[in-house]
Motif scaffolding. Structure first.
Motif, mmCIF file in Angstrom:
data_model
loop_
_atom_site.group_PDB
_atom_site.id
_atom_site.type_symbol
_atom_site.label_atom_id
_atom_site.label_comp_id
_atom_site.label_asym_id
_atom_site.label_seq_id
_atom_site.Cartn_x
_atom_site.Cartn_y
_atom_site.Cartn_z
ATOM 1 N N LYS A 34 0.836 -1.209 0.000
ATOM 2 C CA LYS A 34 0.000 0.000 0.000
ATOM 3 C C LYS A 34 0.866 1.253 0.000
ATOM 4 O O LYS A 34 0.583 2.234 -0.710
ATOM 5 N N ALA A 35 1.945 1.221 0.781
ATOM 6 C CA ALA A 35 2.839 2.378 0.859
ATOM 7 C C ALA A 35 3.539 2.629 -0.478
ATOM 8 O O ALA A 35 3.735 3.782 -0.882
ATOM 9 N N ILE A 36 3.904 1.575 -1.164
ATOM 10 C CA ILE A 36 4.553 1.705 -2.475
ATOM 11 C C ILE A 36 3.590 2.324 -3.484
ATOM 12 O O ILE A 36 3.966 3.222 -4.250
ATOM 13 N N ILE A 37 2.355 1.862 -3.473
ATOM 14 C CA ILE A 37 1.347 2.430 -4.377
ATOM 15 C C ILE A 37 1.127 3.912 -4.064
ATOM 16 O O ILE A 37 1.050 4.757 -4.966
ATOM 17 N N LYS A 38 1.040 4.232 -2.800
ATOM 18 C CA LYS A 38 0.842 5.622 -2.381
ATOM 19 C C LYS A 38 2.035 6.487 -2.777
ATOM 20 O O LYS A 38 1.866 7.619 -3.254
ATOM 21 N N PHE A 39 3.243 5.956 -2.610
ATOM 22 C CA PHE A 39 4.463 6.683 -2.952
ATOM 23 C C PHE A 39 4.499 7.009 -4.440
ATOM 24 O O PHE A 39 4.789 8.143 -4.843
ATOM 25 N N ARG A 40 4.172 6.017 -5.276
ATOM 26 C CA ARG A 40 4.303 6.214 -6.718
ATOM 27 C C ARG A 40 3.190 7.085 -7.300
ATOM 28 O O ARG A 40 3.281 7.516 -8.446
ATOM 29 N N GLU A 41 2.143 7.337 -6.513
ATOM 30 C CA GLU A 41 1.118 8.288 -6.949
ATOM 31 C C GLU A 41 1.671 9.708 -6.953
ATOM 32 O O GLU A 41 1.174 10.575 -7.674
ATOM 33 N N ILE A 42 2.700 9.932 -6.149
ATOM 34 C CA ILE A 42 3.344 11.246 -6.067
ATOM 35 C C ILE A 42 4.526 11.319 -7.022
ATOM 36 O O ILE A 42 4.693 12.283 -7.760
ATOM 37 N N LYS A 43 5.362 10.289 -7.012
ATOM 38 C CA LYS A 43 6.498 10.204 -7.919
ATOM 39 C C LYS A 43 6.879 8.741 -8.143
ATOM 40 O O LYS A 43 6.616 7.894 -7.298
ATOM 41 N N LYS A 44 7.499 8.449 -9.269
ATOM 42 C CA LYS A 44 7.926 7.094 -9.549
ATOM 43 C C LYS A 44 9.024 6.658 -8.585
ATOM 44 O O LYS A 44 9.832 7.481 -8.136
ATOM 45 N N LEU A 45 9.055 5.376 -8.287
ATOM 46 C CA LEU A 45 10.171 4.838 -7.515
ATOM 47 C C LEU A 45 11.319 4.603 -8.489
ATOM 48 O O LEU A 45 11.250 3.720 -9.349
ATOM 49 N N GLU A 46 12.356 5.393 -8.365
ATOM 50 C CA GLU A 46 13.477 5.327 -9.301
ATOM 51 C C GLU A 46 14.800 4.971 -8.641
ATOM 52 O O GLU A 46 15.739 4.555 -9.322
ATOM 53 N N THR A 47 14.884 5.140 -7.336
ATOM 54 C CA THR A 47 16.145 4.884 -6.630
ATOM 55 C C THR A 47 15.929 3.940 -5.449
ATOM 56 O O THR A 47 14.793 3.729 -4.997
ATOM 57 N N THR A 48 17.024 3.402 -4.944
ATOM 58 C CA THR A 48 16.932 2.540 -3.767
ATOM 59 C C THR A 48 16.406 3.317 -2.562
ATOM 60 O O THR A 48 15.700 2.761 -1.722
ATOM 61 N N SER A 49 16.726 4.588 -2.501
ATOM 62 C CA SER A 49 16.211 5.419 -1.395
ATOM 63 C C SER A 49 14.702 5.575 -1.474
ATOM 64 O O SER A 49 14.013 5.599 -0.441
ATOM 65 N N ASP A 50 14.157 5.676 -2.683
ATOM 66 C CA ASP A 50 12.708 5.763 -2.842
ATOM 67 C C ASP A 50 12.029 4.540 -2.236
ATOM 68 O O ASP A 50 11.052 4.655 -1.487
ATOM 69 N N LEU A 51 12.535 3.360 -2.563
ATOM 70 C CA LEU A 51 11.949 2.130 -2.032
ATOM 71 C C LEU A 51 12.139 2.048 -0.519
ATOM 72 O O LEU A 51 11.212 1.682 0.211
ATOM 73 N N THR A 52 13.328 2.403 -0.057
ATOM 74 C CA THR A 52 13.596 2.367 1.379
ATOM 75 C C THR A 52 12.649 3.288 2.141
ATOM 76 O O THR A 52 12.092 2.912 3.186
#
Length: 297
Positions: A159-177
């Motif tokens: 759910k957090a990943i989906i919410k995160f990518r609604e704002i910006k794409k996950l492009e880096t390891t820090s984004d996923l972390t």
């Protein structure tokens, strides 16, 4: 950091029963096992190596100048087409992720440093972790995190990943972390993103599929009395290996295409060997390793 081989002495002591023989290292990495095999073989011996990582293949070609050695860029699951006529005295599968992958931020395998969210062992094919995470649905992400990472908070993280990518794409390891840390706080020494990174890496590289594919193919290229040595680093891998070779198992998972009599072709030489306490102290990454050794009858 240089790659430190796990169970090096033990694996080669079992495998190298004929120093004039022909051997196969299916997971070359940075060549620690391969170099020691060459050190032990006599002038008549021969070693072939395989790696799906083109950087590893280049490293082997540039750093091992030995006429007894050859290395190929391929996935180890393709051994039947790579070696249609050769027979080997011993085959090594060291399934661990090479330390150079984890320590190089540009490869995207680790949360320890920021880098592109890639995670592919073979960067010439397939999809990156970023591509998958930005396109997979919530249920798919949750299932992968739970199945391959044993992550109890899989649904919350998805759910957090989906919410995160609604704002910006996950492009880096820090984004996923950051996405993981938004719902899972650190407890003890284990970083909250550890299981998620493992699960996504396994999925992106289709690691378990390739392991299941290669196991029944090994018998075709292994000589009678030849030794296969397999080092696993998590329970999913080790369970596949154990169940494949276990004689009392009468039925294998449907996704392992194998003749039902194949387990009768092997004898277990070493059921389960773990690194010593001294090795774990020298190399903490070895603590989860399990080695199993089999001989072809």
């Amino acid at each position: 950091m240089l790659h430190v081989p796990v169970l090096l002495e033990e694996s080669l002591d079992f495998m190298l029963h004929n120093l004039s023989g022909t051997y196969l290292d299916l997971t070359f990495g940075r060549g620690s096992h391969s170099q020691e095999i060459l050190n032990r073989l006599n002038p008549k011996g021969r070693l072939y190596a395989v790696d799906r990582d083109f950087e590893a293949v280049l490293y082997g070609k540039n750093n091992i100048n030995d006429c007894r050695f050859s290395i190929l860029h391929a996935n180890y699951s393709e051994i039947d087409s790579l070696f249609p006529e050769l027979k080997f005295d011993g085959i090594l599968l060291d399934l661990g992720t090479c330390s150079t992958h984890l320590d190089n931020p540009e490869r995207g395998f680790s949360f320890q440093a920021d880098g592109p969210l890639d995670m592919r062992m073979d960067t010439t094919r397939g999809f990156s972790a970023s591509e998958w995470l930005n396109n997979a649905n919530e249920s798919e992400i949750s299932n992968i995190l739970f199945e391959y990472g044993d992550e109890k908070a899989a649904r919350k993280i998805a759910k957090a990943i989906i919410k995160f990518r609604e704002i910006k794409k996950l492009e880096t390891t820090s984004d996923l972390t950051h996405a993981v840390e938004s719902v899972l706080k650190r407890v003890g020494k284990i970083h909250p993103a550890t299981k998620s990174f493992q699960a996504i890496r396994i999925h992106v590289n289709d690691e378990l599929h390739h392991l299941k594919t290669v196991l029944p193919k090994i018998e075709k290229i292994l000589k009678i009395n030849g030794i296969v040595t397999i080092i696993s680093f998590h329970s999913l891998e080790d369970r596949i290996v154990k169940n494949f070779f276990k004689p009392e198992v009468t039925e294998l998972p449907k996704d392992i295409p194998v003749n039902t009599s194949i387990k009768e072709s092997y004898k277990c030489i070493k059921k389960k060997l773990r690194p010593s306490e001294d090795e774990i102290k020298r190399n903490p990454r070895s603590r989860s390793a399990v080695m199993r050794v089999f001989s072809k009858l």
